[in-house]
Design a protein around this motif. Structure first.
Motif, mmCIF file in Angstrom:
data_model
loop_
_atom_site.group_PDB
_atom_site.id
_atom_site.type_symbol
_atom_site.label_atom_id
_atom_site.label_comp_id
_atom_site.label_asym_id
_atom_site.label_seq_id
_atom_site.Cartn_x
_atom_site.Cartn_y
_atom_site.Cartn_z
ATOM 1 N N GLU A 84 -4.560 -1.912 -12.435
ATOM 2 C CA GLU A 84 -4.410 -3.324 -12.082
ATOM 3 C C GLU A 84 -3.568 -3.429 -10.809
ATOM 4 O O GLU A 84 -2.433 -3.899 -10.830
ATOM 5 N N MET A 85 -4.149 -2.971 -9.710
ATOM 6 C CA MET A 85 -3.463 -2.974 -8.429
ATOM 7 C C MET A 85 -4.493 -3.011 -7.317
ATOM 8 O O MET A 85 -5.691 -2.825 -7.537
ATOM 9 N N ALA A 86 -4.006 -3.247 -6.105
ATOM 10 C CA ALA A 86 -4.839 -3.225 -4.913
ATOM 11 C C ALA A 86 -4.636 -1.897 -4.195
ATOM 12 O O ALA A 86 -3.753 -1.108 -4.547
ATOM 13 N N GLU A 91 2.003 2.119 0.013
ATOM 14 C CA GLU A 91 2.400 1.654 -1.310
ATOM 15 C C GLU A 91 3.455 0.569 -1.151
ATOM 16 O O GLU A 91 4.503 0.794 -0.544
ATOM 17 N N THR A 92 3.182 -0.604 -1.699
ATOM 18 C CA THR A 92 4.070 -1.742 -1.503
ATOM 19 C C THR A 92 3.727 -2.814 -2.533
ATOM 20 O O THR A 92 2.926 -2.590 -3.446
ATOM 21 N N VAL A 93 4.306 -3.978 -2.356
ATOM 22 C CA VAL A 93 3.942 -5.173 -3.108
ATOM 23 C C VAL A 93 3.474 -6.205 -2.087
ATOM 24 O O VAL A 93 4.111 -6.377 -1.034
ATOM 25 N N ALA A 94 2.352 -6.855 -2.354
ATOM 26 C CA ALA A 94 1.769 -7.794 -1.395
ATOM 27 C C ALA A 94 1.452 -9.120 -2.071
ATOM 28 O O ALA A 94 1.432 -9.224 -3.306
ATOM 29 N N VAL A 135 0.374 -2.544 -4.642
ATOM 30 C CA VAL A 135 -0.571 -1.888 -3.734
ATOM 31 C C VAL A 135 -0.330 -0.388 -3.749
ATOM 32 O O VAL A 135 0.809 0.078 -3.617
ATOM 33 N N THR A 136 -1.419 0.386 -3.900
ATOM 34 C CA THR A 136 -1.372 1.829 -3.764
ATOM 35 C C THR A 136 -2.216 2.221 -2.554
ATOM 36 O O THR A 136 -2.662 1.364 -1.802
ATOM 37 N N LEU A 141 -4.366 7.810 -4.704
ATOM 38 C CA LEU A 141 -5.376 7.920 -5.755
ATOM 39 C C LEU A 141 -6.010 9.306 -5.761
ATOM 40 O O LEU A 141 -6.244 9.887 -6.826
ATOM 41 N N ILE A 142 -6.274 9.850 -4.567
ATOM 42 C CA ILE A 142 -6.862 11.188 -4.478
ATOM 43 C C ILE A 142 -5.893 12.226 -5.015
ATOM 44 O O ILE A 142 -6.294 13.166 -5.725
#
Length: 246
Positions: A84-86, A91-94, A135-136, A141-142
């Motif tokens: 549940e992220m963008a 990596e942050t908060v948006a 945000v990731t 992810l890889i």
């Protein structure tokens, strides 16, 4: 209430035609092998995630927006990894600008709402809420899940920023293109060209088939995007890493 109406509208749009879903599954089965790892960035109501899974892929799906993320958490098969992220350049908060009645056009991209209001098809859309999202990056992810065979990105104008979080080429990528906002997809071509030598094809709307019989180079794809009329149907631009086997 407005969010519930928006979710219901999206479910009707993306699940209202079972034939379209079957065509999408056949399409993905034609470009993927069973067991391939796929990232679905911007899963929305999960129609692409489900089609990818039915085609035999292992899916990591990202969707930060409520109520979509809640719906997906409750309904997706357990073997789909839901985050549940963008995704973005770091990596942050948006802050996500949310349209509660038209939630599929909610976006993390700064200024997207203002730009879209001037484009055909967005005349009745209003971004009337804000949601904070985690945000990731694709690289993160890889590092966690492995190298994907395919990344599908549909994030309402934030596609370039998503790819800025990728430091190496992947075999296949698909991004949404909007004829009314052509610069966004053309920026994606520039970014992919910096990562590797890609060739391109197009799927218009939800047709589930490639438009061109041959894959085109970056200049040809860019010229095609530049020639689109703003009121044409949107679609997906596919990029395939050009290898001796491709």
């Amino acid at each position: 209430m407005r969010s519930a109406i928006g979710l219901a509208r999206s479910l009707a749009i993306y699940y209202g035609n079972p034939l379209r879903q079957r065509a999408l599954t056949r399409f993905y089965a034609g470009i993927l092998k069973p067991g391939d790892l796929v990232f679905d960035i911007g899963a929305h109501v999960g129609n692409r995630t489900r089609a990818l899974r039915r085609a035999g892929a292992r899916v990591v799906a990202l969707e930060p927006q409520a109520p979509f993320s809640t719906f997906l958490r409750r309904t997706l098969p357990r073997d789909v990894v839901l985050l549940e992220m963008a995704a973005g350049p770091q990596e942050t908060v948006a802050q996500m600008a949310v349209s509660r009645l038209h939630p599929t056009v909610s976006s993390v991209k700064a200024g997207f709402a203002d730009a879209a209001l001037a484009a055909p098809g967005f005349e009745h859309v209003r971004w009337d809420a804000v949601q904070q999202v985690q945000v990731t990056t694709l690289d993160a992810l890889i590092a966690t899940h492995g190298m994907p065979a395919f990344i599908k990105i549909d994030v309402e104008g934030f596609e370039l920023e998503v790819l800025q979080g990728l430091g190496e080429p992947v075999p296949q990528v698909a991004v949404e293109y909007l004829p009314g906002l052509p610069r966004m997809a053309r920026d994606v071509i520039e970014r992919l060209s910096a990562l590797g030598h890609y060739r391109y094809n197009v799927v218009r709307g939800e047709e589930g088939r490639f438009l061109w019989p041959e894959w085109r180079d970056a200049a040809q794809a860019d010229a095609w995007l530049a020639a689109r009329s703003p009121d044409e149907k949107h679609g997906d631009l596919y990029a395939r890493l050009d290898t001796p086997e491709a």
